[in-house]
Write an enzyme that holds these catalytic residues in place. Structure first.
Site, mmCIF file in Angstrom:
data_model
loop_
_atom_site.group_PDB
_atom_site.id
_atom_site.type_symbol
_atom_site.label_atom_id
_atom_site.label_comp_id
_atom_site.label_asym_id
_atom_site.label_seq_id
_atom_site.Cartn_x
_atom_site.Cartn_y
_atom_site.Cartn_z
ATOM 1 N N GLY A 1 0.754 -1.251 0.000
ATOM 2 C CA GLY A 1 0.000 0.000 0.000
ATOM 3 C C GLY A 1 0.776 1.288 0.000
ATOM 4 O O GLY A 1 0.181 2.361 -0.166
ATOM 5 N N PRO B 1 4.578 -5.167 -0.741
ATOM 6 C CA PRO B 1 4.582 -3.981 -1.595
ATOM 7 C C PRO B 1 4.456 -4.339 -3.073
ATOM 8 O O PRO B 1 4.970 -5.363 -3.513
ATOM 9 C CB PRO B 1 5.963 -3.365 -1.328
ATOM 10 C CG PRO B 1 6.821 -4.524 -0.953
ATOM 11 C CD PRO B 1 5.919 -5.506 -0.244
ATOM 12 N N GLY B 2 3.747 -3.520 -3.799
ATOM 13 C CA GLY B 2 3.641 -3.693 -5.245
ATOM 14 C C GLY B 2 4.080 -2.406 -5.918
ATOM 15 O O GLY B 2 5.199 -2.263 -6.412
ATOM 16 N N ARG B 3 3.189 -1.418 -5.843
ATOM 17 C CA ARG B 3 3.422 -0.139 -6.505
ATOM 18 C C ARG B 3 4.771 0.503 -6.124
ATOM 19 O O ARG B 3 5.475 1.015 -6.990
ATOM 20 C CB ARG B 3 2.293 0.819 -6.112
ATOM 21 C CG ARG B 3 2.275 2.111 -6.893
ATOM 22 C CD ARG B 3 1.312 3.116 -6.255
ATOM 23 N NE ARG B 3 0.045 2.579 -5.889
ATOM 24 C CZ ARG B 3 -1.064 2.615 -6.638
ATOM 25 N NH1 ARG B 3 -1.044 3.216 -7.796
ATOM 26 N NH2 ARG B 3 -2.190 2.090 -6.199
ATOM 27 N N ARG C 1 -5.448 3.647 -15.741
ATOM 28 C CA ARG C 1 -5.523 4.372 -14.465
ATOM 29 C C ARG C 1 -6.147 5.768 -14.583
ATOM 30 O O ARG C 1 -6.986 6.136 -13.760
ATOM 31 C CB ARG C 1 -4.145 4.439 -13.798
ATOM 32 C CG ARG C 1 -3.523 3.056 -13.543
ATOM 33 C CD ARG C 1 -2.321 3.099 -12.605
ATOM 34 N NE ARG C 1 -2.734 3.414 -11.261
ATOM 35 C CZ ARG C 1 -2.601 4.586 -10.696
ATOM 36 N NH1 ARG C 1 -2.022 5.579 -11.362
ATOM 37 N NH2 ARG C 1 -3.040 4.800 -9.484
ATOM 38 N N CYS D 1 -12.631 4.166 -28.879
ATOM 39 C CA CYS D 1 -13.926 4.813 -29.096
ATOM 40 C C CYS D 1 -14.682 4.995 -27.792
ATOM 41 O O CYS D 1 -15.738 4.380 -27.572
ATOM 42 C CB CYS D 1 -14.732 3.977 -30.072
ATOM 43 S SG CYS D 1 -13.846 3.837 -31.605
ATOM 44 N N TYR E 1 0.430 -1.451 -12.175
ATOM 45 C CA TYR E 1 -0.971 -1.411 -12.612
ATOM 46 C C TYR E 1 -1.102 -0.728 -13.986
ATOM 47 O O TYR E 1 -2.095 -0.073 -14.275
ATOM 48 C CB TYR E 1 -1.848 -0.728 -11.552
ATOM 49 C CG TYR E 1 -1.654 -1.341 -10.175
ATOM 50 C CD1 TYR E 1 -2.124 -2.623 -9.911
ATOM 51 C CD2 TYR E 1 -0.976 -0.661 -9.165
ATOM 52 C CE1 TYR E 1 -1.919 -3.212 -8.665
ATOM 53 C CE2 TYR E 1 -0.765 -1.246 -7.916
ATOM 54 C CZ TYR E 1 -1.248 -2.515 -7.672
ATOM 55 O OH TYR E 1 -1.038 -3.103 -6.439
HETATM 56 N N1 LLP Z 1 -1.608 -6.884 -0.834
HETATM 57 C C1 LLP Z 1 -2.916 -6.983 -1.140
HETATM 58 C C2 LLP Z 1 -3.743 -7.957 -0.419
HETATM 59 C C3 LLP Z 1 -3.462 -6.148 -2.124
HETATM 60 O O1 LLP Z 1 -4.758 -6.238 -2.415
HETATM 61 C C4 LLP Z 1 -2.644 -5.213 -2.796
HETATM 62 C C5 LLP Z 1 -3.182 -4.334 -3.830
HETATM 63 C C6 LLP Z 1 -1.268 -5.166 -2.463
HETATM 64 C C7 LLP Z 1 -0.790 -6.010 -1.460
HETATM 65 C C8 LLP Z 1 -0.307 -4.234 -3.120
HETATM 66 O O2 LLP Z 1 -0.604 -2.906 -2.893
HETATM 67 P P1 LLP Z 1 0.410 -1.764 -3.378
HETATM 68 O O3 LLP Z 1 1.667 -1.918 -2.571
HETATM 69 O O4 LLP Z 1 0.677 -1.978 -4.813
HETATM 70 O O5 LLP Z 1 -0.312 -0.529 -3.113
HETATM 71 N N2 LLP Z 1 -5.171 -0.853 -9.593
HETATM 72 C C9 LLP Z 1 -4.999 0.128 -8.540
HETATM 73 C C10 LLP Z 1 -4.363 -0.477 -7.316
HETATM 74 C C11 LLP Z 1 -5.098 -1.682 -6.765
HETATM 75 C C12 LLP Z 1 -4.415 -2.310 -5.601
HETATM 76 C C13 LLP Z 1 -5.037 -3.614 -5.250
HETATM 77 N N3 LLP Z 1 -4.412 -4.305 -4.174
HETATM 78 C C14 LLP Z 1 -4.228 1.305 -9.078
HETATM 79 O O6 LLP Z 1 -3.850 1.290 -10.256
HETATM 80 O O7 LLP Z 1 -3.989 2.275 -8.371
#
Ligand code: LLP
Length: 418
Positions: free
Chosen positions: A239, A274-276, A312, A342, A371
């Site tokens: 997050g 972490p992802g983003r 996004r 379109c 994403y």
């Molecule tokens: N863990 C769980 C259980 C999650 O659902 C998520 C993201 C993460 C970790 C990773 O979160 P991050 O570190 O990336 O914030 N498509 C949206 C974001 C959706 C996130 C969904 N869950 C966007 O483009 O902003």
């Protein structure tokens, strides 16, 4: 240091002029920087080095095999939400015992696949899911390791579509019910409780919500220990936000500084998802200006990347910095940067001031590593973009551009029927 930077007005990805990569692979094109990814992983590893931890990269942010392979090489785990993500993670070499599986709708097939592969744990999101996993584990004569995903009812102050830890959200089990569900879990023969999980949302730019959520979870942890439950893993989700425009989100070390004091004297391993914050600023999307257009009250740059390539802005109204690949000292203009799809919602930016570019020139959409490709689609029958990874002065194609043939690969005209 920024790995996407200008040298004499030319945008570089690490040590390679972006234009060189575009010439070879065309647009729309995603380019990722290896150096940026490594820097972000190190930032997490260093911030949390004083406690036992596993970084389970959130595969959904960007699931390209080559990137997952980088994570595997560095000993990271994976946070997955589907059988497909499990398949990718394993194929890329991520160890099964570092994989955690979240998601409110795990199917029988996905549960079976994960059980057969002995993943670290299921982050269980409902009572029914607990029984389902227990039944499936019984059939396979295995014990399923689980954490319960607890919904701490915290507002992460982010876009409503990506807030996941509020009472009204579909995710996790309500914190008030947690003890009851943990007791059920403990009573099931084929379930082994090993952890607690929470994830409150994405693109969080302030540590406050994390702190509040973790305090609630620790409170629960202390109670569970008293009930003789074994909590070996405390999974705090992902997050952490990134800078798209002018946000100044906390760094991993800020997060560690605020969370680690709360974890003093707690046994067990910390899991981060972490992802983003790992891949977001490690990727850019390159697009070509096809046409410029002027109407009574708007100027447009019509580009060859659309909402199918990067959804996004359309879906969340997200801001992405957009820069010319070759920047010059020239007039500026306020434009809507729109794709070929379109739909009026097909835009990358609205009312953006930018150099007055011409058709045939290229733009870089910044902070598109998370994403971006992973949410892309074939809408309007558009083959999905190619992806390239840059490392220093070298680069390699990590996903071929799709072809028209790819578009119809699984389609069938049923001759008996038609
Ligand atoms: N863990 C769980 C259980 C999650 O659902 C998520 C993201 C993460 C970790 C990773 O979160 P991050 O570190 O990336 O914030 N498509 C949206 C974001 C959706 C996130 C969904 N869950 C966007 O483009 O902003």
């Amino acid at each position: 240091m920024h790995f996407f930077a200008y040298k004499n007005g030319e945008l570089y990805a690490e040590d390679v002029p972006v234009i060189e990569i575009i010439k070879e692979f065309g647009t729309p094109l995603y380019i990722y920087s290896y150096g940026t990814i490594i820097r972000h992983i190190r930032a997490y590893e260093e911030a949390f080095c004083e406690v036992p931890h596993i970084i389970c990269y959130a595969v959904k942010a960007n699931s390209n095999l080559a990137l997952l392979n980088i994570f595997a090489q560095l000993g990271l785990g994976a946070d997955i939400v589907s059988g497909g993500e499990l398949f990718r993670a394993l194929k890329a070499g991520i160890k099964n015992y570092r994989i955690v599986f979240a998601g409110v709708g795990k199917s029988d097939e996905e549960i079976e696949y994960a059980l057969k592969n002995d993943i670290l744990m299921f982050n269980v999101e409902s009572e029914e899911e607990l029984y389902k996993i227990n039944d499936m584990a019984k059939k396979l004569k295995k014990k399923a390791q689980v954490a319960l995903r607890v919904n701490p009812d915290i507002d992460p102050k982010t876009h409503k579509y990506i807030a996941t830890g509020l009472k009204t959200s579909k995710f996790g089990i309500p914190i008030e019910k947690a003890i009851e569900y943990y007791k059920i879990a403990k009573s099931l023969d084929y379930i082994e409780v090993i952890g607690i999980h929470k994830h409150i949302g994405s693109q969080i730019t302030d540590t406050k919500a994390y702190e509040e959520a973790l305090s609630k979870i620790i409170n629960l942890y202390d109670k569970l220990i008293k009930f003789d439950l074994k909590i070996d893993y405390l999974d705090i989700g992902g997050g952490l936000g990134i800078t798209y425009k002018d946000e100044s989100p906390p760094l991993p070390k800020d997060l560690a500084n605020c969370l680690l004091p709360l974890l003093k004297n707690k046994k067990g391993k910390l899991i981060l998802e972490p992802g983003r914050s790992i891949v977001g600023n490690a990727g850019i999307l390159l697009t070509k200006i096809l046409y410029t257009k002027k109407t009574e009250n708007k100027n447009f740059f019509i580009v060859d990347a659309g909402m199918n390539d990067l959804i996004r802005p359309t879906l969340y109204g997200s801001y992405h910095e957009i820069q010319p690949v070759i920047s010059k000292d020239r007039d500026r203009i306020v434009v809507d940067i729109v794709g070929p799809i379109c739909e009026s919602g097909d835009f990358l930016a609205k009312d953006r001031e930018i150099e007055k570019l011409s058709p045939g020139e290229y733009l870089a959409v910044m902070s598109a590593g998370a994403y971006g490709f992973s949410m892309s689609s074939n809408y309007n029958s558009r083959p999905r973009a190619a992806e390239v990874l840059v490392k220093g002065d070298k680069y390699a194609l990590i996903r071929k551009r799709e072809t028209y043939k790819d578009l119809i690969r699984n389609e069938i005209i049923p001759e008996d029927l038609l």
